[in-house]
Write an enzyme that holds these catalytic residues in place. Sequence first.
Site, short mmCIF file in Angstrom:
data_model
loop_
_atom_site.label_atom_id
_atom_site.label_comp_id
_atom_site.label_asym_id
_atom_site.label_seq_id
_atom_site.Cartn_x
_atom_site.Cartn_y
_atom_site.Cartn_z
N ASP A 261 0.68 -1.34 -0.09
CA ASP A 261 0.01 -0.02 -0.08
C ASP A 261 0.89 1.24 -0.02
O ASP A 261 1.73 1.46 0.93
CB ASP A 261 -1.03 -0.10 1.26
N ASP A 321 -10.37 4.08 -1.42
CA ASP A 321 -11.11 3.03 -0.46
C ASP A 321 -12.60 3.17 -0.61
O ASP A 321 -13.16 4.24 -0.67
CB ASP A 321 -10.58 3.46 0.83
C1 GLA Z 1 -5.36 2.25 2.69
C2 GLA Z 1 -5.77 1.06 1.97
C3 GLA Z 1 -7.03 0.40 2.57
C4 GLA Z 1 -6.25 -0.20 3.95
C5 GLA Z 1 -5.62 0.98 4.65
C6 GLA Z 1 -4.84 0.42 5.88
O1 GLA Z 1 -6.49 3.05 3.06
O2 GLA Z 1 -6.29 1.45 0.82
O3 GLA Z 1 -7.42 -0.72 2.05
O4 GLA Z 1 -5.13 -1.13 3.59
O5 GLA Z 1 -4.96 1.76 4.27
O6 GLA Z 1 -4.21 1.45 6.68
#
Ligand code: GLA
Length: 497
Positions: A261, A321
């Site tokens: 990520d 997200d």
């Molecule tokens: C980002 C990702 C999420 C999750 C969070 C964890 O926002 O896109 O899917 O993994 O980080 O902190």
Amino acid sequence: MAYAVFASSIYAANLTGHWVASFHADGTVRETHLYLKADENLLTGWMSSNAGNEKIQDGKITGDAFTFTIVQDRFGEEQRLEFTGKLTGQELTLTYPHPSDRPGRQVQFKQVSSAAPPEMPPNPAKISLPAAAPVAYNELAKAPPMGWNSWNKFANKVSDQLVRETADQMASNGMKDAGYVYINIDDTWEANRDANGNIQTNSKFPDMKALTAYVHSKGFKIGIYSSPGPKTCAGYEGSFQHEEQDAKSYAEWGFDYLKYDWCSATQVYDYHSMPAVYAKMGEALLHSGRPILFSLCQYGVLHVEKWGEKVGGNAWRTTGDISDNWKSMSHIGFDLQLELAPYAGPGHWNDPDMLEIGNGGMTDTEYRTHMSLWCLLAAPLLAGNDQRNMTPAIRDILENRELIAVDQDRLGKQATRVAKDGDLEVWARQLQDGSHAVGLFNRGGAQAKVTARWSDLGISGKAHVRDLWAHADRGEVPNEYSTDVQSHGVVMIKVSQ
Ligand code: GLA
């Protein structure tokens, strides 16, 4: 009026100084610093956090409240974050804006000095990496990955015990038999590094090797999470400058899947280096000693669909997200995937984010739409709900074998939208046996008749129709299939000749 001015100046005077917020989580600590200067009703200064040092702009004080803006460069686009704050006695409460329309996050700061702010130190220059050579295919994810991920429901509440309980449940509640294989730990498992630079787990995960062995013993594979930056999105230790070492740790622990990520990598890398940054981990995984599925998470920026496969990615997130509501899910599923179908195929998939099915923010009808879209999109199917208490309706949605067969179809052809009439949309994908999976969707507020035309599928004459939610044959139908579809609902059919 006179009183307001008087009150402002009292608060203004009190705001000047150095303020600190400390976050203690699972044995890790991180801090945000505010250096403020109040001048009548003007607020200036800077903020220092995981995001680096950032100047406060447009700062204004009104009574005991204040506002300011931080301007960030988000992958070449200007992003303005509007903060609001309030001084109550000795405590300053700052509300961070939330990227979607959800309420902001409130953080408490304590004053450590009342001195005027020092000069803001410059941020370190960002690293530019040369373009990387293509990473060899790891032979994984011939069909979109299926499994479960902790984040959507549990966020920082994920633990060894939860993962074990989830594995126990999924082994017996039909999920494993339906094909959900990976049980994935998302962010917040990390602690700091030991003297040799090895990443440690925090108190929620006392023994990763034992946990992966347990999950494997139940017939599953198991996934882990990290960031190419110094910190993950939740502020935990990332893999920056420890990529190979971390890949080896994951392999030694027994992991089979990595979600990687971007998060704070923005602070250390020129974002044009993103493909090379991902390639670095792609290579590291290949040489880790264990086959590890590589899932990219960088919110779909920089047209990742054009290079995700070359850096060793088996899947790449295509958007920010998802949230557990109709607006978020339908926008991601219908609107943001339109151009992406040509880039998906066996070994490398577009990922419109994890499933929210069963988390409570949508109706079962909307969750059926969520599942149908994701299966049409050949998306990874990562359930994100609490496996320990699923209603039979949610189980039927997640475990619908006829839908899953569409998602997992070996031709690996992602659906496209073949017709649109206002809120009514028809999406279709060709399957390996020559048939078509077709979703008749109604995004509108009232029931409506939706028609799928054979000509839009490239076929003519009569075709056999099977309803994949009703599990019922609808007979041989000439030219088109029309049916009433509920508001926010779907009728999903398989059309074969
Ligand atoms: C980002 C990702 C999420 C999750 C969070 C964890 O926002 O896109 O899917 O993994 O980080 O902190």
